[in-house]
Design an enzyme around this catalytic site. Sequence first.
Site, PDB file in Angstrom:
ATOM      1  N   GLU A  26      56.415  35.689  49.047  1.00  0.00           N
ATOM      2  CA  GLU A  26      57.047  34.391  48.797  1.00  0.00           C
ATOM      3  C   GLU A  26      57.776  33.909  50.048  1.00  0.00           C
ATOM      4  O   GLU A  26      57.813  34.588  51.079  1.00  0.00           O
ATOM      5  CB  GLU A  26      58.016  34.499  47.609  1.00  0.00           C
ATOM      6  N   TRP A  61      54.704  16.976  37.990  1.00  0.00           N
ATOM      7  CA  TRP A  61      53.716  17.419  38.967  1.00  0.00           C
ATOM      8  C   TRP A  61      54.408  18.442  39.871  1.00  0.00           C
ATOM      9  O   TRP A  61      55.386  18.113  40.531  1.00  0.00           O
ATOM     10  CB  TRP A  61      53.219  16.247  39.806  1.00  0.00           C
ATOM     11  N   ARG A 110      52.539  29.179  41.808  1.00  0.00           N
ATOM     12  CA  ARG A 110      51.372  30.012  42.082  1.00  0.00           C
ATOM     13  C   ARG A 110      50.657  30.417  40.793  1.00  0.00           C
ATOM     14  O   ARG A 110      51.287  30.606  39.744  1.00  0.00           O
ATOM     15  CB  ARG A 110      51.792  31.242  42.872  1.00  0.00           C
ATOM     16  N   GLU A 170      56.791  12.539  39.482  1.00  0.00           N
ATOM     17  CA  GLU A 170      56.536  12.630  40.918  1.00  0.00           C
ATOM     18  C   GLU A 170      55.426  11.698  41.375  1.00  0.00           C
ATOM     19  O   GLU A 170      55.444  11.210  42.514  1.00  0.00           O
ATOM     20  CB  GLU A 170      56.187  14.077  41.304  1.00  0.00           C
ATOM     21  N   MET A 207      59.176  17.590  45.913  1.00  0.00           N
ATOM     22  CA  MET A 207      60.382  16.764  45.940  1.00  0.00           C
ATOM     23  C   MET A 207      61.247  17.076  44.726  1.00  0.00           C
ATOM     24  O   MET A 207      60.775  16.988  43.590  1.00  0.00           O
ATOM     25  CB  MET A 207      59.990  15.282  45.940  1.00  0.00           C
TER      26      MET A 207
END
Length: 495
Positions: free
Chosen positions: A279, A167, A171, A230, A222
């Site tokens: 970014e 997960w 973009r 995740e 994370m």
Amino acid sequence: MNHLRSLREFIDELDTIGEIQRVDTEVDWRLEIGAIIRRGYDLTAPAPLFTNITGYTDTRFRVLGAPGGLGGPGRRLARVALALGLPPTASGQDIVEAIVAARSKPGIPPVAVASEGAPCKQNIVRGDDIDLLAFPTPLIHGNDGGRYIQTYGMNIAKTPDGSWTNWSINRMMIAGRDTLACLIPGPQHLGIIRAQWGKIGKPMPIALALGVEPGLPYVGAMPLPENADESHFLGALFGEGLEVVPAETVDLMVPATSEIVIEGHIAFEDEAMEGPMNEYPGYIAVDASPKPLFRVSAVTYRDDAILPVVAAGPPVEEDHTGTGTMHAAEILYQLREAGLPVASTWFSYESALHWLIVSVRRDWRETLNIQSRELAQRIGDIIFAGKAGFGVPKVLLVEDDIDITNVDEVVWAFATRTHPEHGEVHFPAEPTAALSVYLDEQEQHSYRAGKVIHNCLLAELHPEGQRPVKGSFANGWPAEIQQRVLNNWNSYGYE
């Protein structure tokens, strides 16, 4: 932990503390929404909820801007804290410690619930009826190559053998009515999984879940080890599994309360032009290049769907609050697992994640019986070797008399405690992210560059009892004088 199970529950909680600004005035998806979000970051204003969007006034679709931005006085980290189940007044260190505590617990897998009645299944579109432009996706920045529908959602993909589901947030730009151009760097976990599908000559099934429950984007940021799921970590954080339902056209499970779910496949050789887009380092992007193409086979969405949007750029925005918070927590976990006397870690949001601050207990020298340079070396060896430290170019090492979440204290410590000649420990040619503007072309393409730890430790320079003490309000006056001043503050004429 207060587990908010949908984006709408999150919005309601933010609204109760003054962190939502409903924008009913008609706004244009062409740049105006993005500019409002950007201005809101600069002012730490409430998150804007746009309800009246040019070209979409006959729909009830909405856009939520800055879902993880900083808040106003007294609620600076409220959006981050509430998303992770904590009170809106939680400090940065409270948040990091909660994440580290969950990291030590066994994961709890998602819980499958019935598709019938699941919010994300209220509307289902397939085949020729798919039109991604039906959603009010903004053109965010003036230099963007297109309309980015994925700035704060979850990309969900699993390995061909089904052993690992990832997960993540990467973009994605609308390339056509039923296609998306995607940024999927090879070293990232999504890129590793895509390569496995490429090896067997099959397109990678993928689901993009937008408007998910508020904890998921943080969990997606994370830096867990390869093969870790995740969503299981989200379960550990809240003590209960994420509710999921099957996707319509791919063999993946998606969050049941998602606002929008986009399903399809990415063939390894299929590409389209993508970019530019700003970014996290904070500079205007100028380059476009061929990227993987996501061919959409189904879209499901809630009635009156809400699309969350991030306007990436200079600090502080969600790239900094999300990635910075979660990466700092993982690094703290790793340093403590190595037995080092680390009090806390924190990414300076204001540095665009280029400064990681590590604080060690003031008794570190007595505990370890080593010199500060060796301690810095040990810390650097751990940080720079892992995924969590991949994007860390500069570490500031301080003792725990510094509030590392306060940028003013961090700057003061860095300026006054680091020796200009021998206060640095260098780590040449370490794996690194490629987006920092100071990197040369070879470093960008090789993903390797030098890193540094700035040694701001005082303990070995001054004997116990003779170490410099911060001449602050708390340290510089007797307790009774401090209390008198606090009690009489308003009578002095201050508010």
